[in-house]
Design a protein around this motif. Structure first.
Motif, PDB file in Angstrom:
ATOM      1  N   GLY A 176      -4.493 -10.443 -11.460  1.00  0.00           N
ATOM      2  CA  GLY A 176      -4.093  -9.248 -10.715  1.00  0.00           C
ATOM      3  C   GLY A 176      -5.096  -8.117 -10.770  1.00  0.00           C
TER       4      GLY A 176
ATOM      5  N   ASP B  52      -6.554 -10.862  -7.445  1.00  0.00           N
ATOM      6  CA  ASP B  52      -6.562  -9.689  -6.577  1.00  0.00           C
ATOM      7  C   ASP B  52      -5.339  -8.809  -6.836  1.00  0.00           C
ATOM      8  OD1 ASP B  52      -8.930 -10.430  -5.163  1.00  0.00           O
ATOM      9  OD2 ASP B  52      -7.751 -11.937  -4.089  1.00  0.00           O
ATOM     10  N   ASN B  53      -5.363  -7.652  -6.191  1.00  0.00           N
ATOM     11  CA  ASN B  53      -4.286  -6.675  -6.310  1.00  0.00           C
ATOM     12  C   ASN B  53      -2.975  -7.263  -5.780  1.00  0.00           C
ATOM     13  OD1 ASN B  53      -2.622  -4.442  -6.282  1.00  0.00           O
ATOM     14  ND2 ASN B  53      -3.846  -3.262  -4.828  1.00  0.00           N
ATOM     15  N   VAL B  54      -1.948  -7.297  -6.600  1.00  0.00           N
ATOM     16  CA  VAL B  54      -0.637  -7.788  -6.171  1.00  0.00           C
ATOM     17  C   VAL B  54       0.344  -6.640  -5.949  1.00  0.00           C
ATOM     18  CG1 VAL B  54      -0.937 -10.029  -7.265  1.00  0.00           C
ATOM     19  CG2 VAL B  54       0.117  -8.159  -8.561  1.00  0.00           C
TER      20      VAL B  54
ATOM     21  N   THR C 141      -0.969  -2.838   0.892  1.00  0.00           N
ATOM     22  CA  THR C 141      -0.650  -2.670  -0.529  1.00  0.00           C
ATOM     23  C   THR C 141      -0.099  -1.281  -0.842  1.00  0.00           C
ATOM     24  OG1 THR C 141      -2.900  -1.942  -1.086  1.00  0.00           O
ATOM     25  CG2 THR C 141      -2.451  -4.311  -1.171  1.00  0.00           C
TER      26      THR C 141
ATOM     27  N   THR D  51      -1.398 -11.412  -2.950  1.00  0.00           N
ATOM     28  CA  THR D  51      -1.943 -10.140  -2.511  1.00  0.00           C
ATOM     29  C   THR D  51      -1.563  -9.879  -1.061  1.00  0.00           C
ATOM     30  OG1 THR D  51      -3.987  -8.831  -2.391  1.00  0.00           O
ATOM     31  CG2 THR D  51      -4.114 -11.155  -1.763  1.00  0.00           C
TER      32      THR D  51
ATOM     33  N   THR E   2      -4.970  -4.067  -9.569  1.00  0.00           N
ATOM     34  CA  THR E   2      -3.603  -3.683  -9.214  1.00  0.00           C
ATOM     35  C   THR E   2      -3.349  -2.222  -9.583  1.00  0.00           C
ATOM     36  OG1 THR E   2      -2.721  -5.917  -9.413  1.00  0.00           O
ATOM     37  CG2 THR E   2      -1.170  -4.104  -9.715  1.00  0.00           C
TER      38      THR E   2
END
Length: 359
Positions: A192, A168-170, A136, A129, A195
């Motif tokens: 992810g 988490d958000n990748v 991001t 992340t 995401t």
């Protein structure tokens, strides 16, 4: 070949002192058409350009992938060939992938297929992340990119289901003019959570499982696309677009999308909000289709907005919006548990046992 580039600061001769320097800079270029072998991890910012193509990904013995811990740019016209059973893993914190294909010179990412035995490359996986504010935003960008013969073309959150992985958000992922052919999944979660994915002008054809298997709580926009022959393995959970991560948030927006021959389900998601406009989901009678559970069994849902009692009982705002939906051949047309608001307009269902269920 060596391609020298000379630059200077204040004079035309090269020198070095503690304050200034000029230098001869070199770039190694393979003989025309010879390509470039990449077996080691990438730890410095790197550009793959047309002069280096094809890029052959052959991880060192005992490794299933090369790891990228830096920014990677792939320029237009480049072909990336990945060995069967191997992949590229992006594990750098806040590092970015940029693929700059064009309509005339797309980027092709495919398997080597040296043995012509039907084996596939793993694909690309994203496992780290970015906690930097704004880090991001539009993090991974691809345009005019073609994936072919991959297990999972884009795996968000894990190394194709294994470690390393993150919850988490990748992303975020911003994809334009994409083509996926002969993949088990075009895009898949590997954790992810959250995401974000935006994809516009895309084609996905012949996916063994789901065409798109979304991470939990993801925020996704799919516009101007076609998906054909998703879930040819007839997985009961599979379909064109699915999410089965017990979400308590997230959204899916689909506009001007055509789905044909998606086995088991069309769209089956448990995200909080589902918004669909000008979407066609149709499947013909497939009595002899390999893998079908039985001749009397029908595909389940064209649109299945799933219920997550563990999360949704404590929330008050799940919503469903459907406009101009053409649905054919499934057991149900639209099934939703949205409790905050439901809007349906111009819903056309054909050859189904059930039409609309709002629970």
């Amino acid at each position: 070949d060596l391609a020298p580039w000379m630059g200077y600061y204040a004079s035309y001769q090269c020198y070095y002192n503690n304050a200034n320097e000029c230098s001869i800079r070199t770039k190694t270029i393979p003989f025309d058409g010879a390509g470039t072998d990449v077996a080691a991890d990438i730890n410095t910012n790197t550009i793959w350009d047309l002069e280096m193509s094809p890029i052959r990904i052959t991880p060192a013995s005992g490794n299933n992938y090369i790891t990228v811990n830096a920014d990677l740019v792939i320029e237009s016209g480049v072909t990336v060939e990945i060995a069967e059973g191997k992949g590229i893993l992006f594990n750098g914190a806040c590092n970015q992938l940029t693929v700059n294909g064009t309509a005339d010179l797309p980027v092709n990412i495919t398997d080597m297929n040296k043995n012509d035995n039907g084996a596939k490359a793993l694909g690309m996986a994203f496992t780290n992340t970015c906690t930097t504010p704004g880090g991001t935003d539009d993090r991974h960008q691809m345009s005019h990119t073609k994936f072919e013969n991959m297990t999972v073309a884009i795996s968000a959150g894990s190394a194709w289901g294994s470690s390393p992985k993150t919850n988490d958000n990748v992303g975020d992922f911003v994809l334009e003019n994409m083509n996926f052919t002969n993949v088990s999944k075009a895009i898949s979660h590997g954790s992810g959570d959250g995401t974000a994915l935006t994809m516009e002008d895309f084609e996905i054809w012949n996916a063994a499982d789901a065409c798109i298997d979304l991470p939990r709580n993801s925020d996704v926009e799919l516009r101007e696309g076609t998906m054909d022959n998703c879930n040819t393995n007839w997985n009961d959970w599979g379909g064109a677009v699915v999410s089965n991560g017990v979400s308590d948030d997230g959204s899916l927006i689909m506009e001007n999308v055509t789905i044909t021959n998606s086995r088991s389900n069309g769209v089956s998601v448990d995200l909080m909000d589902l918004w669909m406009s000008n979407v066609s989901i149709t499947i013909p009678d497939l009595p002899g289709d390999a893998g079908r559970p039985g001749n009397n069994w029908q595909p389940d849902g064209a649109v299945y907005h799933d219920y997550n009692p563990a999360a949704w009982n404590t929330l008050t705002n799940p919503t469903f919006y459907g406009y101009n939906l053409d649905l054919e051949g499934y057991y149900r047309a639209v099934y939703t548990h949205a409790s905050q608001s439901v809007h349906m307009e111009q819903i056309d269902g054909t050859d189904m046992a059930g039409f609309i269920s709002v629970i």
